[in-house]
Each structure stands twice: as C-alpha cells, then as structure tokens.
Write an enzyme that holds these catalytic residues in place. Structure first.
Site, PDB file in Angstrom:
ATOM      1  N   TYR A   1     -53.509 -10.264 -20.970  1.00 18.13           N
ATOM      2  CA  TYR A   1     -54.092 -11.581 -20.659  1.00 18.13           C
ATOM      3  C   TYR A   1     -54.267 -12.414 -21.931  1.00 18.13           C
ATOM      4  O   TYR A   1     -53.906 -13.586 -21.984  1.00 18.13           O
ATOM      5  CB  TYR A   1     -55.439 -11.356 -19.953  1.00 18.13           C
ATOM      6  CG  TYR A   1     -56.072 -12.582 -19.362  1.00 18.13           C
ATOM      7  CD1 TYR A   1     -55.734 -13.030 -18.085  1.00 18.13           C
ATOM      8  CD2 TYR A   1     -57.040 -13.306 -20.059  1.00 18.13           C
ATOM      9  CE1 TYR A   1     -56.334 -14.153 -17.529  1.00 18.13           C
ATOM     10  CE2 TYR A   1     -57.645 -14.427 -19.519  1.00 18.13           C
ATOM     11  CZ  TYR A   1     -57.295 -14.847 -18.246  1.00 18.13           C
ATOM     12  OH  TYR A   1     -57.890 -15.970 -17.701  1.00 18.13           O
TER      13      TYR A   1
ATOM     14  N   SER B   1     -57.359 -20.381 -21.355  1.00 19.42           N
ATOM     15  CA  SER B   1     -58.626 -19.645 -21.231  1.00 19.42           C
ATOM     16  C   SER B   1     -59.280 -19.627 -22.608  1.00 19.42           C
ATOM     17  O   SER B   1     -58.597 -19.836 -23.625  1.00 19.42           O
ATOM     18  CB  SER B   1     -58.308 -18.207 -20.807  1.00 19.42           C
ATOM     19  OG  SER B   1     -59.444 -17.368 -20.952  1.00 19.42           O
TER      20      SER B   1
END
Ligand code: NAD
Length: 259
Positions: A154, A141
């Site tokens: 995350y 990401s």
C-alpha cells in the site's frame, strides 16, 4: 463545471461514492465504477440522476485489468462525449510484514492502487489534450507521504501514485490539464472498518476502543476525515480557482503528516 463528465473509479462505496456525489451536485455527469451487488449499484446510479438531474452511468471494469480500464475510458468518452474529470480512487489494502506478504496480494495492491491510474491516465490524457481541458485527481493517502509497518504494498503504491501525479503535472502543464493528489488520513469507510475490526479481534479490545487506538496512533487530531470533505476538496481542485494548482499532494489528515 455544468455538463462536464467525470469518471470516478471505485465509486460504489466510501470515498469514491462521496466524490461522485459531490461532482453530481455540481451538475457534472458521472461514470460510476466499482464492485458490489447489481441491484444496490443500480439504486445508487438512479439515485444520483434523480437527486441531481445529471446523467449517471455504471461500468464494472476491474481496475486490475488494463484492457478493461482502457475500455472504461472509451465507454465514458462515448457515453458523455468527453472525459473531463478523472478521479483515480479505487483501492484495496492488505496488511502483513514484507517476509509474510503473499505475492498475489502484493501484485493486486500494486495493480489496483497504482498501475490502474497509469492505465486510466494513459487512455484519458489524449482526449483532454485535444479538448484543452482536463482535471486528474489521484486519491493517494497519508501513506503516499509517510510509511507504516506491515503496509508495504500500500505504501509503495501510494508513494508511487504521488510520484506519478507529479510526472503527469509536468507533462500536461501547458495543455489546460492539472493533476493533483489528495492524501487523506483516517476516513471511516468499509476499508478502514475492516482494519478496526481486525485490530479489535487481535487485541481483545472493543471495536470502539480499537477505533480510538487506531486514530491516536497516527493522528494528533482524534477525528476521522469524512468522505464528504474529500469530495469537496476534489470539487475545489477541479474548479477555476485551482487552475494553476498542479503536481500537489493535498493532505486532509488531522495533522498525521505534520509531525
Ligand atoms: P472502500 O473499500 O470503501 O472503496 C473502495 C472502492 O474501490 C469500492 O467501490 C470497490 O468496489 C472499489 N474497488 C476495489 N477493487 C476494485 C477493482 N479491482 N476494480 C474496480 N473497483 C475496485 O475504500 P475507501 O476507504 O473509500 O478507499 C478509497 C480510496 O481512498 C482508496 O484508494 C484508499 O486507498 C484511499 N484512502 C482511504 C483512506 C481511509 O481511511 N479510508 C485513507 C487514505 C486513502
């Protein structure tokens, strides 16, 4: 790539499904994985076979459970005779400040977004080394490269995944294997739709206003990247032209990390 076998974790939805479709379109046999309603998953699986003339199978291994992950890799090798292309895509999100972050949510995000890739690679690399060919693509990401508040688990998992990608690239460098990460910015999938709806509710904005606000906070380009674009990048990274690309983290993020 014809006749090779790919395992795409978390491919019953969103980016993973688009990646599975992109490989099937290259005549690659595909092992699907992820959660969902049995009839809908069967429709996806049979649809891939019909549309692209490949073998598609489904295994519902829970990517937070190491024993199920090892069995998933074994089942893929048994079903197709090899596991040539491993795409680690399964992921979840939880948003909270560190001091409020529920411990079980921290553990789940780290397990599914980071540790699962260690477990799949650990199980898949020996076969790839023996066959002297393999492609590992880790869906990280923009949050694998930069941080945002309230996404501690995350961001930690995705930074970890970019690091693990580099380690794997070094360890497999002369074995015919490459390992790269893809770092998407905002992609409109169920995972992000949930965040937009939560923001709209908290801020009193419409969903459309919350969508634009979400994009413009991070990306110079006010446009979502598409699951299909990420699928095409994964196919490129698995192809012959990319045979010396390894250990890289590819941004597809509307300029998010250019700032
Ligand atoms: P999604 O929610 O649409 O899909 C996630 C997939 O993972 C689903 O198939 C789901 O069933 C599966 N999954 C979740 N928990 C699982 C578990 N325990 N075991 C097996 N499968 C499990 O999400 P998405 O947006 O397509 O995200 C896919 C990946 O892309 C994730 O790793 C995510 O972090 C990453 N990503 C997404 C975006 C974005 O904007 N959507 C941006 C950057 C990175």
């Amino acid at each position: 790539m014809k006749g090779k076998a790919a395992l795409v974790t978390g491919s019953t939805s969103g980016i993973g499904l688009a990646i599975a479709r992109a490989f099937a379109a290259q005549s690659v046999n595909v092992m699907l994985n992820g959660f969902g309603e049995a009839a809908a998953i069967e429709q996806l699986r049979a649809g891939l076979e019909k549309e692209f003339g490949v073998k598609a199978r489904y295994n519902g291994a829970d990517m937070s459970k190491p024993a199920e992950i090892a069995a998933l890799v074994k089942a893929t090798e048994k079903e197709f005779g090899s596991l040539d292309i491993l795409v680690n895509n399964a992921g979840i999100q939880h948003v909270a400040k560190i001091e409020d972050f529920p411990i079980d949510k921290w553990d789940a995000v780290i397990a599914i977004n980071l540790s699962s890739s260690f477990h799949t690679m650990r199980a898949a690399i020996p076969g790839m080394k023996a066959r002297k060919w393999g492609r590992i693509i880790n869906i990280a990401s923009a949050h694998g490269l930069v941080a945002s508040g309230e996404k501690g688990a995350y961001v930690a998992a995705k930074h970890g995944l970019v690091g693990l990608t580099k380690v794997a690239s070094i360890e497999t460098a002369n074995s015919g294997i490459t390992c790269n990460a893809i770092c998407p910015g905002w992609v409109l999938t169920p995972l992000v739709q949930k965040q937009i709806e939560a923001r709209a509710q908290q801020s009193g904005q419409t969903v459309e206003q919350a969508k634009i606000a979400l994009l413009s906070e991070k990306q110079p380009m006010h446009q979502f990247s598409t699951p299909e674009g990420i699928g095409a990048l994964a196919v490129f990274l698995a192809g012959a032209a990319a045979s010396t690309i390894t250990g890289s983290a590819y941004s597809i993020d509307g300029g998010w990390t250019a700032q």
